[in-house]
Design a protein around this motif. Sequence first.
Motif, PDB file in Angstrom:
ATOM      1  N   ALA A   1     -26.080  17.965  -3.733  1.00  0.00           N
ATOM      2  CA  ALA A   1     -26.878  17.486  -2.600  1.00  0.00           C
ATOM      3  C   ALA A   1     -26.433  18.137  -1.291  1.00  0.00           C
ATOM      4  CB  ALA A   1     -26.779  15.975  -2.491  1.00  0.00           C
ATOM      5  N   GLY A   2     -25.311  18.845  -1.312  1.00  0.00           N
ATOM      6  CA  GLY A   2     -24.824  19.508  -0.109  1.00  0.00           C
ATOM      7  C   GLY A   2     -24.001  18.603   0.792  1.00  0.00           C
ATOM      8  N   LEU A   3     -23.649  17.420   0.317  1.00  0.00           N
ATOM      9  CA  LEU A   3     -22.848  16.499   1.117  1.00  0.00           C
ATOM     10  C   LEU A   3     -21.390  16.927   1.176  1.00  0.00           C
ATOM     11  CD1 LEU A   3     -24.337  13.142  -0.233  1.00  0.00           C
ATOM     12  CD2 LEU A   3     -24.904  14.301   1.907  1.00  0.00           C
ATOM     13  N   VAL A   4     -20.957  17.671   0.158  1.00  0.00           N
ATOM     14  CA  VAL A   4     -19.589  18.165   0.087  1.00  0.00           C
ATOM     15  C   VAL A   4     -19.652  19.676  -0.082  1.00  0.00           C
ATOM     16  CG1 VAL A   4     -17.445  18.092  -1.233  1.00  0.00           C
ATOM     17  CG2 VAL A   4     -18.774  16.014  -0.948  1.00  0.00           C
ATOM     18  N   ASP A   5     -18.870  20.410   0.697  1.00  0.00           N
ATOM     19  CA  ASP A   5     -18.827  21.866   0.607  1.00  0.00           C
ATOM     20  C   ASP A   5     -17.879  22.270  -0.525  1.00  0.00           C
ATOM     21  OD1 ASP A   5     -19.106  24.571   1.122  1.00  0.00           O
ATOM     22  OD2 ASP A   5     -17.549  24.557   2.672  1.00  0.00           O
ATOM     23  N   PHE A   6     -18.425  22.896  -1.563  1.00  0.00           N
ATOM     24  CA  PHE A   6     -17.629  23.248  -2.730  1.00  0.00           C
ATOM     25  C   PHE A   6     -16.552  24.263  -2.395  1.00  0.00           C
ATOM     26  CE2 PHE A   6     -16.771  25.874  -6.478  1.00  0.00           C
ATOM     27  CZ  PHE A   6     -16.253  24.908  -7.297  1.00  0.00           C
ATOM     28  N   LYS A   7     -16.880  25.265  -1.575  1.00  0.00           N
ATOM     29  CA  LYS A   7     -15.904  26.315  -1.235  1.00  0.00           C
ATOM     30  C   LYS A   7     -14.687  25.725  -0.530  1.00  0.00           C
ATOM     31  CE  LYS A   7     -18.307  29.899  -2.622  1.00  0.00           C
ATOM     32  NZ  LYS A   7     -17.908  30.729  -3.721  1.00  0.00           N
ATOM     33  N   SER A   8     -14.906  24.822   0.450  1.00  0.00           N
ATOM     34  CA  SER A   8     -13.774  24.219   1.160  1.00  0.00           C
ATOM     35  C   SER A   8     -12.994  23.278   0.241  1.00  0.00           C
ATOM     36  CB  SER A   8     -14.245  23.477   2.409  1.00  0.00           C
ATOM     37  OG  SER A   8     -15.063  22.387   2.055  1.00  0.00           O
ATOM     38  N   LEU A   9     -13.705  22.607  -0.672  1.00  0.00           N
ATOM     39  CA  LEU A   9     -13.046  21.730  -1.639  1.00  0.00           C
ATOM     40  C   LEU A   9     -12.157  22.550  -2.575  1.00  0.00           C
ATOM     41  CD1 LEU A   9     -12.981  18.729  -2.487  1.00  0.00           C
ATOM     42  CD2 LEU A   9     -14.781  19.254  -4.117  1.00  0.00           C
ATOM     43  N   ALA A  10     -12.653  23.718  -3.014  1.00  0.00           N
ATOM     44  CA  ALA A  10     -11.869  24.594  -3.889  1.00  0.00           C
ATOM     45  C   ALA A  10     -10.658  25.148  -3.145  1.00  0.00           C
ATOM     46  CB  ALA A  10     -12.748  25.731  -4.409  1.00  0.00           C
ATOM     47  N   ALA A  11     -10.835  25.533  -1.876  1.00  0.00           N
ATOM     48  CA  ALA A  11      -9.716  26.055  -1.080  1.00  0.00           C
ATOM     49  C   ALA A  11      -8.652  24.977  -0.878  1.00  0.00           C
ATOM     50  CB  ALA A  11     -10.228  26.564   0.264  1.00  0.00           C
ATOM     51  N   GLU A  12      -9.092  23.761  -0.616  1.00  0.00           N
ATOM     52  CA  GLU A  12      -8.154  22.642  -0.438  1.00  0.00           C
ATOM     53  C   GLU A  12      -7.385  22.375  -1.732  1.00  0.00           C
ATOM     54  OE1 GLU A  12      -8.535  17.873   0.357  1.00  0.00           O
ATOM     55  OE2 GLU A  12      -9.996  19.177   1.352  1.00  0.00           O
ATOM     56  N   THR A  13      -8.081  22.425  -2.859  1.00  0.00           N
ATOM     57  CA  THR A  13      -7.438  22.227  -4.158  1.00  0.00           C
ATOM     58  C   THR A  13      -6.415  23.320  -4.426  1.00  0.00           C
ATOM     59  OG1 THR A  13      -9.433  21.160  -4.994  1.00  0.00           O
ATOM     60  CG2 THR A  13      -7.854  21.955  -6.639  1.00  0.00           C
ATOM     61  N   ARG A  14      -6.789  24.565  -4.120  1.00  0.00           N
ATOM     62  CA  ARG A  14      -5.880  25.696  -4.315  1.00  0.00           C
ATOM     63  C   ARG A  14      -4.605  25.516  -3.484  1.00  0.00           C
ATOM     64  NH1 ARG A  14      -8.801  29.389  -2.256  1.00  0.00           N
ATOM     65  NH2 ARG A  14     -10.274  29.418  -3.970  1.00  0.00           N
ATOM     66  N   GLN A  15      -4.749  25.090  -2.232  1.00  0.00           N
ATOM     67  CA  GLN A  15      -3.588  24.866  -1.366  1.00  0.00           C
ATOM     68  C   GLN A  15      -2.700  23.753  -1.914  1.00  0.00           C
ATOM     69  OE1 GLN A  15      -5.475  24.032   2.393  1.00  0.00           O
ATOM     70  NE2 GLN A  15      -5.125  26.108   3.160  1.00  0.00           N
TER      71      GLN A  15
ATOM     72  N   MET B   1      -2.448  22.804  -5.056  1.00  0.00           N
ATOM     73  CA  MET B   1      -1.802  23.282  -6.276  1.00  0.00           C
ATOM     74  C   MET B   1      -0.647  24.222  -5.944  1.00  0.00           C
ATOM     75  SD  MET B   1      -5.144  23.863  -8.690  1.00  0.00           S
ATOM     76  CE  MET B   1      -4.275  24.268 -10.194  1.00  0.00           C
ATOM     77  N   GLN B   2      -0.845  25.096  -4.963  1.00  0.00           N
ATOM     78  CA  GLN B   2       0.208  26.040  -4.574  1.00  0.00           C
ATOM     79  C   GLN B   2       1.396  25.299  -3.960  1.00  0.00           C
ATOM     80  OE1 GLN B   2       0.175  29.398  -5.260  1.00  0.00           O
ATOM     81  NE2 GLN B   2       2.303  29.319  -4.597  1.00  0.00           N
ATOM     82  N   ALA B   3       1.125  24.300  -3.127  1.00  0.00           N
ATOM     83  CA  ALA B   3       2.196  23.520  -2.513  1.00  0.00           C
ATOM     84  C   ALA B   3       2.989  22.773  -3.587  1.00  0.00           C
ATOM     85  CB  ALA B   3       1.620  22.535  -1.501  1.00  0.00           C
ATOM     86  N   SER B   4       2.285  22.221  -4.571  1.00  0.00           N
ATOM     87  CA  SER B   4       2.947  21.510  -5.656  1.00  0.00           C
ATOM     88  C   SER B   4       3.804  22.465  -6.483  1.00  0.00           C
ATOM     89  CB  SER B   4       1.897  20.834  -6.536  1.00  0.00           C
ATOM     90  OG  SER B   4       2.496  20.191  -7.624  1.00  0.00           O
TER      91      SER B   4
END
Length: 143
Positions: free
Chosen positions: A104-118, A120-123
């Motif tokens: 629906a475009g309520l959540v930006d997938f690219k920013s969500l993926a970047a946040e997840t990547r960060q 995971m890297q921090a962990s």
Amino acid sequence: MAYRKLSEQVQMLTNPQRSDTFVKDFKSAVREGQFEAAYMNTERFQLPKEFSRRNSDETYSRSMREMIFEVTPEFEAWFERTNRELAATRRGGNIKPSIEAIEAGLVDFKSLAAETRQKMQASYDKGHSLGKSRARGKRKSSK
């Protein structure tokens, strides 16, 4: 001059589930001197809002002390403004990521993926540095 009870005014709200917020705003406006009101010491009324208990399907309502106030053009303008604000849907925090929300475009997938990547890297870095420090600690104690 026309007078009205607070309970009568609460019944005029477009969203009765926000009646507790309306009463809080009403009392705040009286305290600030926006309009005059007085407690009716012997009377109480039930708020139309239904409160729910945690971890239960049970609901309850609260009672408030009745107040009487003068209906003036200033009050009517305040009520219209407040009622409009309370009727607007409240944004209850962040939107939870789901397939429907992303599509629906309520959540930006690219920013969500970047946040997840960060995250995971921090962990990974935290675990890696913790492992290194433990390995160094064992070598020191074994000598």
